[in-house]
Design a protein around this motif. Structure first.
Motif, PDB file in Angstrom:
ATOM      1  N   ASP A  17       1.274  -4.575  -0.635  1.00 50.17           N
ATOM      2  CA  ASP A  17       2.338  -4.221   0.489  1.00 50.17           C
ATOM      3  C   ASP A  17       1.629  -4.633   1.867  1.00 50.17           C
ATOM      4  O   ASP A  17       2.661  -5.306   2.578  1.00 50.17           O
ATOM      5  CB  ASP A  17       2.734  -2.694   0.335  1.00 50.17           C
ATOM      6  CG  ASP A  17       1.395  -1.868   0.900  1.00 50.17           C
ATOM      7  OD1 ASP A  17       0.437  -1.865   0.453  1.00 50.17           O
ATOM      8  OD2 ASP A  17       1.978  -0.827   1.582  1.00 50.17           O
ATOM      9  N   VAL A  18       0.803  -4.544   2.117  1.00 48.49           N
ATOM     10  CA  VAL A  18       0.097  -4.937   3.703  1.00 48.49           C
ATOM     11  C   VAL A  18      -0.066  -6.539   3.610  1.00 48.49           C
ATOM     12  O   VAL A  18       0.234  -6.978   4.687  1.00 48.49           O
ATOM     13  CB  VAL A  18      -1.271  -4.233   3.676  1.00 48.49           C
ATOM     14  CG1 VAL A  18      -1.954  -4.677   5.040  1.00 48.49           C
ATOM     15  CG2 VAL A  18      -1.237  -2.750   3.917  1.00 48.49           C
ATOM     16  N   LEU A  19      -0.360  -6.875   2.648  1.00 47.17           N
ATOM     17  CA  LEU A  19      -0.664  -8.470   2.645  1.00 47.17           C
ATOM     18  C   LEU A  19       0.799  -9.166   2.385  1.00 47.17           C
ATOM     19  O   LEU A  19       1.031 -10.216   3.254  1.00 47.17           O
ATOM     20  CB  LEU A  19      -1.337  -8.904   1.587  1.00 47.17           C
ATOM     21  CG  LEU A  19      -2.657  -8.346   1.606  1.00 47.17           C
ATOM     22  CD1 LEU A  19      -3.627  -8.887   0.236  1.00 47.17           C
ATOM     23  CD2 LEU A  19      -3.529  -8.869   2.780  1.00 47.17           C
ATOM     24  N   ALA A  20       1.521  -8.633   1.664  1.00 45.63           N
ATOM     25  CA  ALA A  20       3.169  -9.509   1.455  1.00 45.63           C
ATOM     26  C   ALA A  20       3.817  -8.999   2.425  1.00 45.63           C
ATOM     27  O   ALA A  20       4.926  -9.903   2.688  1.00 45.63           O
ATOM     28  CB  ALA A  20       3.361  -9.080   0.125  1.00 45.63           C
ATOM     29  N   VAL A  23       4.491 -11.553   5.184  1.00 43.60           N
ATOM     30  CA  VAL A  23       5.065 -12.890   4.897  1.00 43.60           C
ATOM     31  C   VAL A  23       6.354 -12.967   4.337  1.00 43.60           C
ATOM     32  O   VAL A  23       7.128 -13.725   4.610  1.00 43.60           O
ATOM     33  CB  VAL A  23       4.082 -13.058   3.211  1.00 43.60           C
ATOM     34  CG1 VAL A  23       4.619 -14.321   2.647  1.00 43.60           C
ATOM     35  CG2 VAL A  23       2.682 -13.592   3.935  1.00 43.60           C
ATOM     36  N   ILE A  24       6.699 -11.897   3.619  1.00 42.20           N
ATOM     37  CA  ILE A  24       8.137 -11.679   3.129  1.00 42.20           C
ATOM     38  C   ILE A  24       8.985 -11.420   4.492  1.00 42.20           C
ATOM     39  O   ILE A  24      10.272 -11.722   4.670  1.00 42.20           O
ATOM     40  CB  ILE A  24       8.314 -10.709   2.373  1.00 42.20           C
ATOM     41  CG1 ILE A  24       7.485 -11.209   1.015  1.00 42.20           C
ATOM     42  CG2 ILE A  24       9.741 -10.248   1.891  1.00 42.20           C
ATOM     43  CD1 ILE A  24       7.435 -10.201  -0.312  1.00 42.20           C
ATOM     44  N   SER A  25       8.744 -10.569   5.321  1.00 41.70           N
ATOM     45  CA  SER A  25       9.511 -10.062   6.414  1.00 41.70           C
ATOM     46  C   SER A  25       9.462 -10.995   7.703  1.00 41.70           C
ATOM     47  O   SER A  25      10.337 -10.779   8.293  1.00 41.70           O
ATOM     48  CB  SER A  25       9.154  -8.620   6.760  1.00 41.70           C
ATOM     49  OG  SER A  25       7.912  -8.456   7.294  1.00 41.70           O
ATOM     50  N   TYR A  77       6.239   0.232   0.248  1.00 38.72           N
ATOM     51  CA  TYR A  77       6.762  -0.348  -1.070  1.00 38.72           C
ATOM     52  C   TYR A  77       8.375  -0.323  -0.941  1.00 38.72           C
ATOM     53  O   TYR A  77       8.860  -1.383  -1.340  1.00 38.72           O
ATOM     54  CB  TYR A  77       6.240   0.218  -2.315  1.00 38.72           C
ATOM     55  CG  TYR A  77       4.865   0.102  -2.647  1.00 38.72           C
ATOM     56  CD1 TYR A  77       4.215  -0.971  -2.517  1.00 38.72           C
ATOM     57  CD2 TYR A  77       3.862   1.286  -2.349  1.00 38.72           C
ATOM     58  CE1 TYR A  77       2.859  -0.913  -2.787  1.00 38.72           C
ATOM     59  CE2 TYR A  77       2.709   1.189  -2.479  1.00 38.72           C
ATOM     60  CZ  TYR A  77       2.051   0.001  -2.681  1.00 38.72           C
ATOM     61  OH  TYR A  77       0.740  -0.148  -2.755  1.00 38.72           O
ATOM     62  N   ALA A  78       8.727   0.607  -0.772  1.00 43.89           N
ATOM     63  CA  ALA A  78      10.385   0.744  -0.455  1.00 43.89           C
ATOM     64  C   ALA A  78      10.808  -0.239   0.565  1.00 43.89           C
ATOM     65  O   ALA A  78      11.792  -1.028   0.216  1.00 43.89           O
ATOM     66  CB  ALA A  78      10.942   2.082  -0.102  1.00 43.89           C
ATOM     67  N   LYS A  79      10.406  -0.432   1.452  1.00 43.38           N
ATOM     68  CA  LYS A  79      10.654  -1.555   2.724  1.00 43.38           C
ATOM     69  C   LYS A  79      10.459  -2.709   2.201  1.00 43.38           C
ATOM     70  O   LYS A  79      11.188  -3.471   2.482  1.00 43.38           O
ATOM     71  CB  LYS A  79       9.749  -1.124   3.894  1.00 43.38           C
ATOM     72  CG  LYS A  79       9.957  -1.987   5.093  1.00 43.38           C
ATOM     73  CD  LYS A  79       9.065  -1.795   6.218  1.00 43.38           C
ATOM     74  CE  LYS A  79       9.115  -2.905   7.329  1.00 43.38           C
ATOM     75  NZ  LYS A  79       8.262  -2.708   8.147  1.00 43.38           N
ATOM     76  N   LEU A  80       9.294  -2.908   1.561  1.00 43.11           N
ATOM     77  CA  LEU A  80       9.146  -4.187   1.045  1.00 43.11           C
ATOM     78  C   LEU A  80      10.160  -4.809   0.083  1.00 43.11           C
ATOM     79  O   LEU A  80      10.477  -5.887   0.069  1.00 43.11           O
ATOM     80  CB  LEU A  80       7.781  -4.364   0.482  1.00 43.11           C
ATOM     81  CG  LEU A  80       7.258  -5.637  -0.225  1.00 43.11           C
ATOM     82  CD1 LEU A  80       7.203  -6.780   0.859  1.00 43.11           C
ATOM     83  CD2 LEU A  80       6.091  -5.487  -0.960  1.00 43.11           C
ATOM     84  N   ILE A  81      10.600  -3.988  -0.953  1.00 42.57           N
ATOM     85  CA  ILE A  81      11.477  -4.042  -2.000  1.00 42.57           C
ATOM     86  C   ILE A  81      12.878  -4.353  -1.081  1.00 42.57           C
ATOM     87  O   ILE A  81      13.669  -5.318  -1.383  1.00 42.57           O
ATOM     88  CB  ILE A  81      11.566  -3.041  -2.976  1.00 42.57           C
ATOM     89  CG1 ILE A  81      10.699  -3.161  -3.737  1.00 42.57           C
ATOM     90  CG2 ILE A  81      13.061  -3.215  -3.752  1.00 42.57           C
ATOM     91  CD1 ILE A  81      10.327  -1.667  -4.721  1.00 42.57           C
ATOM     92  N   PHE A  82      13.255  -3.446  -0.054  1.00 42.75           N
ATOM     93  CA  PHE A  82      14.388  -3.675   0.679  1.00 42.75           C
ATOM     94  C   PHE A  82      14.460  -4.848   1.250  1.00 42.75           C
ATOM     95  O   PHE A  82      15.450  -5.723   1.362  1.00 42.75           O
ATOM     96  CB  PHE A  82      14.642  -2.443   1.557  1.00 42.75           C
ATOM     97  CG  PHE A  82      16.005  -2.488   2.370  1.00 42.75           C
ATOM     98  CD1 PHE A  82      17.118  -2.375   1.679  1.00 42.75           C
ATOM     99  CD2 PHE A  82      15.936  -2.499   3.703  1.00 42.75           C
ATOM    100  CE1 PHE A  82      18.287  -2.400   2.476  1.00 42.75           C
ATOM    101  CE2 PHE A  82      16.931  -2.512   4.470  1.00 42.75           C
ATOM    102  CZ  PHE A  82      18.176  -2.559   3.826  1.00 42.75           C
ATOM    103  N   THR A  83      13.274  -5.396   2.028  1.00 43.98           N
ATOM    104  CA  THR A  83      13.221  -6.567   2.759  1.00 43.98           C
ATOM    105  C   THR A  83      13.349  -7.731   1.893  1.00 43.98           C
ATOM    106  O   THR A  83      14.202  -8.683   2.329  1.00 43.98           O
ATOM    107  CB  THR A  83      11.954  -6.787   3.543  1.00 43.98           C
ATOM    108  OG1 THR A  83      11.714  -5.480   4.203  1.00 43.98           O
ATOM    109  CG2 THR A  83      11.715  -7.929   4.376  1.00 43.98           C
ATOM    110  N   CYS A  84      13.038  -7.803   0.565  1.00 45.12           N
ATOM    111  CA  CYS A  84      13.111  -8.886  -0.311  1.00 45.12           C
ATOM    112  C   CYS A  84      14.543  -8.952  -0.446  1.00 45.12           C
ATOM    113  O   CYS A  84      15.061 -10.002  -0.676  1.00 45.12           O
ATOM    114  CB  CYS A  84      12.242  -8.611  -1.513  1.00 45.12           C
ATOM    115  SG  CYS A  84      10.465  -8.693  -1.547  1.00 45.12           S
TER     116      CYS A  84
END
Length: 171
Positions: A17-20, A23-25, A77-84
């Motif tokens: 999550d820290v690395l991706a 990149v994603i957001s 992780y929830a923020k990463l999924i939502f951002t995706c």
């Protein structure tokens, strides 16, 4: 040799999550925004402007509630999924959130507040007003014709997905 690669992979997965996240957001939306600026299409401009508005709101939310959010173990992780979901053009998540949740407040904030606001009684110990009491007060203040127009406009908006103003223009 094998254990070094395994350790590296383990660290990589633990900190995914820290690395991706950046990149994603940040990186991909930045690249896509520049491409959208250079293209002739207005649809991709709207998608990425909407994304940046939502990203700003998420950042403000995180800054404001950081002490509470740090206690939520799956937040990153929830923020990463939502951002995706917001970023991937196939889903058009940014456009969906903007059209259904944010845009109504920016189009006519007074009307949105009137529709959702249910006034409370002044006395703390009495039971709160229900929707019927709020409707009766609205009729007393604005008249039955205004109430019927409000209901008609809400029905039109609900069936078509658009928001209509007092003159019948849709947004």
């Amino acid at each position: 040799m094998g254990s070094g690669a395994g350790s590296f992979l383990k660290v990589l997965l633990k900190n995914f999550d820290v690395l991706a996240g950046p990149v994603i957001s940040l990186l991909y939306p930045l690249y896509a925004s520049v491409r959208a600026i250079e293209s002739e299409s207005r649809a991709d401009d709207r998608q990425w402007l909407t994304y940046w508005v939502l990203y700003s709101m998420i950042s403000l939310l995180e800054l404001t509630f950081s002490k509470v959010i740090e206690w939520i173990p799956i937040w990153s992780y929830a923020k990463l999924i939502f951002t995706c979901w917001l970023v991937i053009p196939y889903f058009s998540g940014a456009a969906y959130v903007y059209e259904h949740y944010l845009r109504p407040f920016f189009i006519d904030p007074q009307q949105t507040i009137k529709i959702w606001y249910i006034p409370r009684k002044k006395d703390f110990f009495s039971k709160p007003d229900d929707i019927l009491t709020a409707a009766e007060r609205y009729i007393e203040e604005n008249g039955t014709e205004a109430f019927e127009k409000l209901i008609h406009r809400a029905d039109k908006s609900r069936s078509s997905g658009y928001i209509y103003d007092d003159d019948g223009y849709r947004y």
